[in-house]
Design a protein around this motif. Structure first.
Motif, short mmCIF file in Angstrom:
data_model
loop_
_atom_site.label_atom_id
_atom_site.label_comp_id
_atom_site.label_asym_id
_atom_site.label_seq_id
_atom_site.Cartn_x
_atom_site.Cartn_y
_atom_site.Cartn_z
N LEU A 90 0.84 -1.20 0.00
CA LEU A 90 0.00 0.00 0.00
C LEU A 90 0.87 1.25 0.00
CD1 LEU A 90 -2.89 1.06 0.08
CD2 LEU A 90 -2.80 0.95 2.58
N VAL A 91 1.92 1.25 0.82
CA VAL A 91 2.85 2.39 0.86
C VAL A 91 3.53 2.54 -0.49
CG1 VAL A 91 4.98 3.26 1.88
CG2 VAL A 91 3.21 2.24 3.35
N ASP A 92 3.95 1.42 -1.07
CA ASP A 92 4.64 1.46 -2.35
C ASP A 92 3.75 2.01 -3.46
OD1 ASP A 92 7.05 0.48 -3.98
OD2 ASP A 92 5.39 -0.53 -5.00
N SER A 93 2.43 1.77 -3.35
CA SER A 93 1.49 2.24 -4.38
C SER A 93 1.24 3.74 -4.31
CB SER A 93 0.15 1.51 -4.23
OG SER A 93 -0.55 1.98 -3.08
N ARG A 94 1.54 4.36 -3.14
CA ARG A 94 1.33 5.79 -2.90
C ARG A 94 -0.15 6.18 -3.04
NH1 ARG A 94 6.63 8.71 -5.74
NH2 ARG A 94 8.19 7.44 -4.65
N ILE A 95 -1.04 5.24 -2.71
CA ILE A 95 -2.47 5.52 -2.71
C ILE A 95 -2.91 5.81 -1.28
CG2 ILE A 95 -4.78 4.59 -3.18
CD1 ILE A 95 -3.52 2.79 -5.28
N GLY A 96 -3.56 6.95 -1.06
CA GLY A 96 -4.07 7.27 0.26
C GLY A 96 -5.39 6.57 0.52
N VAL A 97 -5.60 6.09 1.72
CA VAL A 97 -6.85 5.40 2.06
C VAL A 97 -7.49 6.06 3.27
CG1 VAL A 97 -6.14 3.18 1.09
CG2 VAL A 97 -5.62 3.69 3.48
N PRO A 98 -8.83 6.03 3.37
CA PRO A 98 -9.53 6.58 4.54
C PRO A 98 -9.45 5.61 5.72
CG PRO A 98 -11.11 5.64 3.02
CD PRO A 98 -9.75 5.51 2.36
N ALA A 99 -10.19 5.92 6.78
CA ALA A 99 -10.25 5.03 7.93
C ALA A 99 -10.89 3.70 7.51
CB ALA A 99 -11.05 5.67 9.05
N LEU A 100 -10.49 2.63 8.18
CA LEU A 100 -11.01 1.31 7.85
C LEU A 100 -12.48 1.21 8.24
CD1 LEU A 100 -10.06 -1.47 6.76
CD2 LEU A 100 -9.73 -2.16 9.14
N SER A 101 -13.32 0.82 7.30
CA SER A 101 -14.75 0.68 7.54
C SER A 101 -15.03 -0.61 8.31
CB SER A 101 -15.50 0.66 6.21
OG SER A 101 -16.87 0.41 6.41
N LYS A 102 -16.15 -0.62 9.03
CA LYS A 102 -16.58 -1.84 9.69
C LYS A 102 -17.22 -2.81 8.69
CE LYS A 102 -17.44 0.25 14.22
NZ LYS A 102 -18.47 0.55 15.25
N LEU A 103 -17.55 -2.29 7.52
CA LEU A 103 -18.12 -3.12 6.46
C LEU A 103 -17.10 -4.16 6.01
CD1 LEU A 103 -20.57 -3.39 4.51
CD2 LEU A 103 -19.34 -1.86 2.96
N LYS A 104 -17.56 -5.40 5.79
CA LYS A 104 -16.66 -6.48 5.39
C LYS A 104 -16.75 -6.72 3.88
CE LYS A 104 -15.14 -7.31 9.49
NZ LYS A 104 -13.75 -6.95 9.84
N ILE A 105 -15.65 -7.21 3.33
CA ILE A 105 -15.56 -7.43 1.88
C ILE A 105 -16.59 -8.45 1.40
CG2 ILE A 105 -13.82 -9.26 2.02
CD1 ILE A 105 -14.03 -6.43 -0.62
N SER A 106 -17.02 -9.36 2.26
CA SER A 106 -17.98 -10.38 1.87
C SER A 106 -19.30 -9.77 1.40
CB SER A 106 -18.24 -11.35 3.03
OG SER A 106 -18.70 -10.65 4.17
N ALA A 107 -19.62 -8.57 1.89
CA ALA A 107 -20.86 -7.91 1.49
C ALA A 107 -20.76 -7.31 0.09
CB ALA A 107 -21.22 -6.83 2.50
N LEU A 108 -19.56 -7.24 -0.46
CA LEU A 108 -19.34 -6.61 -1.75
C LEU A 108 -19.08 -7.64 -2.85
CD1 LEU A 108 -17.04 -3.73 -0.45
CD2 LEU A 108 -19.49 -3.62 -0.94
N ALA A 109 -19.68 -8.82 -2.68
CA ALA A 109 -19.47 -9.89 -3.66
C ALA A 109 -19.93 -9.50 -5.05
CB ALA A 109 -20.20 -11.16 -3.20
N TYR A 110 -20.86 -8.57 -5.14
CA TYR A 110 -21.39 -8.16 -6.45
C TYR A 110 -20.40 -7.33 -7.25
CZ TYR A 110 -22.05 -3.55 -4.38
OH TYR A 110 -21.84 -2.33 -3.79
#
Length: 852
Positions: free
Chosen positions: A380-400
């Motif tokens: 993530l550091v190497d990519s130099r992409i900034g990210v917001p705070a970690l959401s409580k939402l889990k990746i499993s909910a984004l299967a679509y």
């Protein structure tokens, strides 16, 4: 059973309002099952036999539909028709008839039982019922209509609100006053509109005493109406709870019910996300069809105030705006508005952010409508992409969401979750490492090891579709053998395998170069863990019978030292047929063979022929060990050839002979492999055209394929002149040459050397084999005008001339003796002899070779 009673959910809405659960016949059969016989002592038929004419009635919006008059209708038919007209479950009407007047099981009902059948407009504190509601038909029609009206927001019965806490007394206040007691009340959350309807109809809740004696009486404070409704329904029809806002029929998909609309749920996980709005209830298709189809439900919903939510894990997560919604692949214009009660039932998950996690510490970035797995923090550091705070939402909910390109550092060594294999990312593509190669070779010194585990679906966008194995090819086709010491070049002309996986130059450049020289084949190999020895040649490995057989291969042809390689390399090379040492003499079944090189086994037809060739005793081998050899060529002659040198074999020794003299011996010279040419025993005496038999002591001149008897020693000396002397031969050799007429007094000219040349032994043709008996007629030289004098002096040599400069060649990477010899049209043996090379595999890059 009492512990299952919930005063806030006596009956679920999906059960209460499901008017399609029973047909008229179903109702009749049920009534008959509960009351097999009746005595009718009071002059009234029991309910299963009860019939009456029914009047026409005008319906009322919010209550029931209009009904026509009917003649001689059964009670079962009335229950069914009125349930459908008022949109109330007929089972609810059946249970209410039982709990109010016991009509379902009463075998001796009274007229009053029918007049007050549903208890409609019959208060507990009054002596009777309203005259306008009396009678079985009107009790059913008005009672069912009233139960339906309780759920209509246009009416006055709106003070009991679903989702709020309500308080219900255990007993009527007037009863308490009359008895001089205070029974108290119970406060609980109201969970369904249907339960509210029951409390409007019968406003008391059972106390502990009533529930403790479920089929009997409690105490002075006990009221039984709602207890009995729940008890009868449960006993007769199963759970009265049914579904909440999640409904389906026996044959339909699952729907979310929002007021009078239904939304199809195609994502199974979304049903779980909506669990607080459940449970999932199965209803009749008729009832389900009464809701208006309004499309498909997605995870995006909104409130009446225009706040957008993402549904997951029984909670609602708040979006900031519609731009953020679009980033999650959703559309604000398609959001479904839930009721306030439905939204309130869902937990509060917090804000939605684009930085989400999985269950095992894995993290993801949602970007541009796709999800990108992040290998580790360093990536993530190497990519130099900034990210917001970690959401409580889990990746499993984004299967679509589709998978985007993962975020990984170039040169990362990580684990593929699906294959459990290590894999390498070269900056563009990733490559799985074969399990056996991973076990043999430590890739960590060349790549950056990560504790991250990547999902295979997250890697799909960068899959190379190649698996790194111990033998690999570069994009240009250069082959390498990978070892713990690095990558070792394999000769392009003689690769170890023909189908090695191709990996990128970027990945290959990260692996250290081995200090070992370029690997040429054929080569003897064994693994670090097993004793088997193989000959690697022509892209296959051929098992040796024993490890010691390796030393029987002549090092002048190729290096017979043993190379130890990883077991995974051995496994990668295709298994060919076993190999036997060249020039060995073997037998299998009743057949004997002389192994000629690596691919041909010459048939030896007799013991005499074996003795002639000096083969000794044959070693017995299994037929499978000869599976890789061409076995149709017979070695039954006396003439052989190594490159351009002819030989005649006599009692195990191969005598060199000129091509012209060889032409006078019968048969075609069989060309031997380079291996066998080095293995045969060469006589120190060259052979000419004279032989002497060991048994008869006779001397013969070999002429035009026949042996011609020489009359005497003096005649022999005269014929021979200064030519080569005779060679003593045995009877078997002599028998191979037909006897001709007596030798002439003067030496006849030699036959021209025009023999056909057989295919090289390294690649014999399976369709053509030299015939051992056929002796092609050599071209006959013209008869000389002057016979050569046997005593004539040799012709003087011409004066020496200045020699042309020797042709040379400088060795480059990938060269081999065989390839260089072929390039210049010379034999490998001649090339090695000209350069005094004993081992063909020990030539070096830059070495200058003389081309003979």
């Amino acid at each position: 059973m009492a512990s299952q009673f919930d005063p806030g959910l006596i009956i679920g809405d999906s059960v209460f309002y499901d008017f399609g659960t029973m047909t008229a016949d179903d109702v009749q059969k049920f009534l008959e099952s509960k009351l097999p016989s009746c005595n009718n002592a009071n002059g009234m038929k029991c309910i299963k036999d009860f019939r009456m004419d029914t009047p026409a009635v005008n319906g009322e919006d919010g209550r029931c539909e209009s009904l026509p008059s009917q003649v001689n209708q059964s009670a079962a038919r009335m229950i069914y028709v009125i349930a459908n007209a008022c949109k109330i479950n007929p089972r609810v009407l059946i249970v209410t008839l039982q709990k109010e007047q016991g009509l379902i099981t009463n075998g001796n009902p009274t007229k009053r039982s029918y007049d007050f059948a549903l208890g409609m407009n019959c208060p507990d504190t009054a002596s009777g019922c309203s005259a306008s509601s009396a009678g079985f038909f009107w009790q059913l029609y008005k009672g069912a209509g009233q139960l339906q009206w309780y759920g209509d927001p246009r009416g006055s019965f709106t003070f009991l609100k679903v989702g709020q806490n309500i308080t219900r007394r255990y007993q009527d206040k007037q009863v308490e006053t009359a008895k001089g007691i205070n029974c108290g009340s119970k406060t609980f959350q109201l969970k369904s509109q249907a339960t509210a309807a029951l409390y409007y109809y019968t406003p008391y809740t059972p106390n502990a005493a009533a529930m403790a004696n479920l089929y009997g009486s409690g105490d002075a404070c006990s009221a039984y109406g709602n207890r009995n409704f729940w008890r009868y329904y449960t006993d007769w029809f199963g759970s009265p709870v049914g579904g909440g806002f999640l409904l389906k029929s026996e044959t339909s998909g699952t729907y979310l019910i929002v007021e009078d609309k239904k939304y199809l749920i195609n994502e199974p996980a979304l049903v779980t996300a909506l669990k607080p709005l459940g449970p999932l209830g199965t209803i009749s298709q008729t009832y389900l069809d009464s809701f208006t189809s309004a499309g498909e439900l997605t995870r995006l919903v909104k409130s009446a105030a225009g706040i957008y939510y993402f549904l997951a894990d029984a909670q609602k997560y708040t979006f900031t705006n519609c731009d953020q919604v679009a980033g999650f692949g959703l559309d604000c214009t398609k959001a479904i508005q839930l009721t306030a009660n439905q939204l309130a039932a869902l937990g509060i998950g917090g804000p939605v952010t684009e930085y989400v996690s999985g269950v095992d510490g894995d993290t993801y970035l949602i970007q541009g409508g796709a999800k990108r797995q992040i290998l580790d923090n360093e990536s993530l550091v190497d990519s130099r992409i900034g990210v917001p705070a970690l959401s409580k939402l889990k990746i499993s909910a984004l299967a679509y969401l589709p998978w985007g390109k993962p975020i990984m550092r170039k040169g990362s060594l990580f684990t593929n979750a699906a294959t459990k294999k290590l894999a390498i990312y070269d900056g563009e593509l990733y490559y799985d490492i074969a399990a056996d190669s991973q076990a043999d070779i430590n890739f960590a010194p060349w790549f950056t090891a990560s504790a991250g585990v990547m999902k295979s679906e997250a890697l799909a966008a960068i899959a190379s579709k190649q698996t790194i194995r111990t033998i690999v090819n570069s994009a240009a086709g250069q082959q390498y053998l990978l070892t713990a010491a690095g990558k070792r070049k394999v000769s392009a002309q003689t690769p170890l395998v023909g189908d090695a996986p191709t990996i990128s130059d970027s990945l290959l450049s990260a692996i250290s170069d081995s200090t070992a020289p370029t690997l040429n084949t054929p080569v003897f190999i064994k693994s670090t863990t097993k004793k088997d020895v193989y000959l690697a040649a022509d892209g296959a490995k051929r098992l040796l019978p024993t490890a010691t057989d390796r030393v029987k291969f002549n090092p002048a042809v190729f290096d017979n030292t043993l190379l130890t390689v990883p077991e995974s390399a051995i496994e990668q090379i295709e298994l060919g047929n076993p190999v036997l040492a060249p020039a060995s003499y073997v037998t299998t079944g009743s057949a004997n063979y002389w192994i000629d090189g690596l691919k041909r086994a010459l048939v030896i037809s007799s013991a005499d022929q074996a003795a002639l060739l000096g083969l000794g005793s044959a070693k017995r081998v299994a037929a499978s060990q000869l599976a890789g050899y061409y076995k149709k060529t017979k070695a039954n002659g006396i003439k052989y050839r190594c490159d351009d040198q002819y030989y005649v074999v006599v009692t195990g020794k191969f005598h060199s002979i000129s091509a012209s003299d060889a032409a006078d011996y019968p048969g075609t010279a069989l060309k031997l492999s380079e291996h066998n040419c080095l293995a045969i025993t060469k006589a120190t005496v060259a052979m000419g055209r004279f032989i002497k038999t060991s048994d008869t002591k006779k001397i013969f001149l070999i002429d035009d394929g026949k042996k011609r008897l020489v009359a005497s020693t003096a005649a022999y000396e005269k014929l021979r002149g200064d030519g080569l002397a005779y060679v003593v031969v045995g009877p078997y050799f002599a028998s191979k040459i037909a006897t001709g007429t007596a030798a002439p007094k003067t030496m006849p000219a030699s036959e021209a050397a025009t023999e056909a040349t057989p295919s090289p032994s390294t690649s014999p043709s399976p369709t053509v084999s030299p015939s051992p008996s056929a002796s092609p007629k050599p071209t006959v030289s013209a008869t000389p005008t002057v016979s050569p004098s046997p005593k004539a002096s040799p012709t003087p040599s011409p004066s020496p001339s200045v020699s042309a400069p020797a042709k040379t060649y400088k060795v480059v990477a990938g060269d081999s003796i065989t390839a260089i010899a072929k390039k210049f049209g010379v034999t490998s043996t001649a090339l090695m002899a000209a350069n005094k090379i004993a081992n063909a595999n020990l030539i070096k890059i830059g070495q200058v070779l003389i081309i003979p």
